[in-house]
Scaffold this active site. Structure first.
Site, PDB file in Angstrom:
ATOM      1  N   LYS A  78       0.861  -1.189   0.000  1.00  0.00           N
ATOM      2  CA  LYS A  78       0.000   0.000   0.000  1.00  0.00           C
ATOM      3  C   LYS A  78       0.886   1.224   0.000  1.00  0.00           C
ATOM      4  O   LYS A  78       1.772   1.350   0.855  1.00  0.00           O
ATOM      5  CB  LYS A  78      -0.904   0.006   1.245  1.00  0.00           C
ATOM      6  CG  LYS A  78      -1.945   1.116   1.200  1.00  0.00           C
ATOM      7  CD  LYS A  78      -3.089   0.716   0.306  1.00  0.00           C
ATOM      8  CE  LYS A  78      -4.045   1.863   0.026  1.00  0.00           C
ATOM      9  NZ  LYS A  78      -3.544   2.793  -1.000  1.00  0.00           N
ATOM     10  N   LYS A 102       4.501   2.809   8.646  1.00  0.00           N
ATOM     11  CA  LYS A 102       3.284   3.583   8.906  1.00  0.00           C
ATOM     12  C   LYS A 102       2.065   2.668   9.023  1.00  0.00           C
ATOM     13  O   LYS A 102       1.251   2.796   9.949  1.00  0.00           O
ATOM     14  CB  LYS A 102       3.089   4.600   7.783  1.00  0.00           C
ATOM     15  CG  LYS A 102       1.978   5.600   8.000  1.00  0.00           C
ATOM     16  CD  LYS A 102       1.829   6.507   6.783  1.00  0.00           C
ATOM     17  CE  LYS A 102       3.136   7.210   6.464  1.00  0.00           C
ATOM     18  NZ  LYS A 102       2.979   8.137   5.314  1.00  0.00           N
ATOM     19  N   LYS A 114       5.461   1.847  -2.819  1.00  0.00           N
ATOM     20  CA  LYS A 114       5.433   3.224  -3.326  1.00  0.00           C
ATOM     21  C   LYS A 114       5.785   3.200  -4.804  1.00  0.00           C
ATOM     22  O   LYS A 114       6.475   2.290  -5.271  1.00  0.00           O
ATOM     23  CB  LYS A 114       6.438   4.102  -2.572  1.00  0.00           C
ATOM     24  CG  LYS A 114       6.098   5.588  -2.568  1.00  0.00           C
ATOM     25  CD  LYS A 114       4.975   5.898  -1.607  1.00  0.00           C
ATOM     26  CE  LYS A 114       4.733   7.400  -1.500  1.00  0.00           C
ATOM     27  NZ  LYS A 114       3.789   7.717  -0.418  1.00  0.00           N
ATOM     28  N   THR A 198      -5.330  13.032   5.409  1.00  0.00           N
ATOM     29  CA  THR A 198      -3.955  13.153   5.904  1.00  0.00           C
ATOM     30  C   THR A 198      -3.820  14.390   6.782  1.00  0.00           C
ATOM     31  O   THR A 198      -3.236  14.338   7.878  1.00  0.00           O
ATOM     32  CB  THR A 198      -2.961  13.211   4.732  1.00  0.00           C
ATOM     33  OG1 THR A 198      -3.185  12.094   3.877  1.00  0.00           O
ATOM     34  CG2 THR A 198      -1.528  13.147   5.245  1.00  0.00           C
ATOM     35  N   ASN A 229      -2.935  19.508  -0.243  1.00  0.00           N
ATOM     36  CA  ASN A 229      -4.027  18.864   0.503  1.00  0.00           C
ATOM     37  C   ASN A 229      -3.715  18.712   1.982  1.00  0.00           C
ATOM     38  O   ASN A 229      -4.565  18.946   2.845  1.00  0.00           O
ATOM     39  CB  ASN A 229      -4.311  17.469  -0.083  1.00  0.00           C
ATOM     40  CG  ASN A 229      -5.214  17.541  -1.298  1.00  0.00           C
ATOM     41  OD1 ASN A 229      -5.825  18.574  -1.555  1.00  0.00           O
ATOM     42  ND2 ASN A 229      -5.285  16.456  -2.035  1.00  0.00           N
ATOM     43  N   SER A 357      -7.660   5.459   3.233  1.00  0.00           N
ATOM     44  CA  SER A 357      -7.487   4.601   2.059  1.00  0.00           C
ATOM     45  C   SER A 357      -7.895   3.161   2.392  1.00  0.00           C
ATOM     46  O   SER A 357      -8.518   2.470   1.570  1.00  0.00           O
ATOM     47  CB  SER A 357      -6.033   4.619   1.589  1.00  0.00           C
ATOM     48  OG  SER A 357      -5.775   5.741   0.766  1.00  0.00           O
TER      49      SER A 357
END
Length: 424
Positions: A78, A102, A114, A198, A229, A357
């Site tokens: 992820k 994380k 990533k 976030t 954002n 997510s």
């Protein structure tokens, strides 16, 4: 010299070098699981792809793309996809590793991954961006999937890019697969609350940290680096809690107003002009002067490697909330700790995005969607519970919140590695 050489001898101040230093610091707190520590220092899989596209003028250009899966012991990969001219394999490796930590820190059933393309998306037309995204998705299609690896937006990407990725993958597998990416438009299976998730996580962890160090948010002075954002959403929530934004830095410049800025007017300028630099109700200052701002809370929400040792020694904040990934060099981390400045690290502070997510992924599987209030309540509880466990670990071992976050997360990662065993 290719990027992969930096995997062998990384610059200690590079993103990957910073991550490796953080791993070395946590190994003494992992007990018998430390024998698996080398697992954390090696990405499971790194894919480099050529992304050729036909430009609007008929020429053909080639871009270099990446997808790195750092660790899949706890579940599918992820992590976001970044479009930026400074993207390298080493940077993507580090970002994927931080995603592993994380996800484990907030106990999501994911590993870390990533992706990215070395490109300035602002230099491409809408159609060129679509062609590049679709070609990149096809090239990495052999390693992504709803149960394999689920991309999401990052720097330079957005819900539209995720829609193209989802559509391309779906066309290639012969059926709509909404769960292959998160951060999609809501009407394509995206989740309410995702865009500001976030920034919301930064605020929620910041509010908890401020309470613990007896910092009253009413009247607190906040400086924000990066006003996309994450930074803007966090800023709005802090203003809602009574704080004032006294400095903002983004790619268009640095502005300051010790009396605080009108968030409504500032956001209007950002929407209109693409950045905060044109805001006239604040003074335009030199970019480096941002780090001398008189503030109580600093939110680095731009790119990695921003808080160097020299800047750490100049900061006047009491609390640093890492909205960006890897914004603080290891030696700067030590300097902040010595100065009594509390750092809430990226691997917990900005985990709100991946948490929502996860909610989106779950909703896609069930085709049952929650309200925004339900999502925010679930997010707040997960973030606060995770931070409290990390804080208990920090107090017990007398270590920083960063090392404590790594201790909690890496124990979960390596326990999964150990219990799954090695195949064959």
């Amino acid at each position: 010299m290719h990027d992969t050489l930096s995997f062998i001898t990384p610059d200690p101040h590079s993103a990957w070098g910073t991550y490796l230093s953080q791993v070395d610091r946590v190994l003494p707190y992992l007990g018998p699981l430390a024998r698996w520590g080398e697992t954390l220092k090696r990405p499971k899989r790194a894919l480099i792809v050529d992304v050729p596209i036909e430009m609007d003028d008929g020429t053909v250009r080639h871009f270099e793309g990446y997808r790195v899966q750092h660790n899949l012991s706890r579940g599918p990969g992820k992590g976001g996809v970044r479009y930026h001219p400074a993207v390298t394999l080493e940077e993507v490796m580090a970002l994927s590793a931080w995603m592993t930590v994380k996800n484990a820190a907030v106990n999501l059933p994911y590993g870390g991954a990533k992706g990215g393309i070395r490109v300035d998306p602002r230099q491409l037309s809408h159609k060129e961006l679509e062609r590049m995204t679709r070609r990149y998705t096809s090239e990495i299609g052999l390693v992504i999937g709803p149960q394999q690896d689920i991309p999401a937006p990052d720097v330079g990407t957005n819900p539209q890019v995720m829609a193209w990725m989802m559509d391309t993958y779906s066309m290639n597998v012969g059926g709509t697969a909404t769960g292959v990416v998160t951060g999609k438009p809501v009407h394509l299976g995206g989740s309410l609350g995702r865009v500001k998730a976030t920034g919301r996580g930064v605020f929620v962890t910041g509010r908890e940290a401020a309470r613990r160090i007896h910092l009253n948010l009413d009247g607190a002075r906040v400086a924000v680096q990066g006003f996309g954002n994450v930074g803007s959403a966090a800023a709005e929530m802090f203003v809602g809690a009574g704080a004032k934004i006294v400095a903002v830095q983004d790619h268009t410049g640095t502005i300051a107003n010790p009396a605080g800025m009108d968030m409504g007017a500032l956001m209007e300028v950002v929407r209109r002009d693409g950045g905060a630099g044109a805001f006239t109700q604040a003074e335009r200052i030199d970019d480096e002067a941002f780090w001398d701002t008189d503030c109580d809370i600093l939110i680095p929400a731009a790119l990695e490697g921003q808080i160097t040792l020299a800047r750490a020694n100049r900061l006047k904040a009491r609390l640093v909330l890492e909205g960006a990934n890897g914004p603080t060099h290891p030696d700067a981390d030590d300097a902040l700790a010595e100065r009594g400045i509390l750092v809430v690290p990226d691997v917990i502070c900005n985990a709100g995005g991946v948490t929502v997510s996860y909610f989106e992924w779950v909703q896609d599987f069930s085709s049952f969607f929650w309200t925004e209030d339900e999502i925010n309540l679930r997010l707040d509880k997960i973030m606060v519970d995770a931070l409290r466990r990390i804080w208990d670990t920090a107090d017990r071992h007398k270590i920083t919140l960063r090392t404590a976050t790594f201790a909690v997360a890496c124990e979960r990662i390596l326990m999964a590695r150990q219990e799954r065993g090695l195949y064959p």
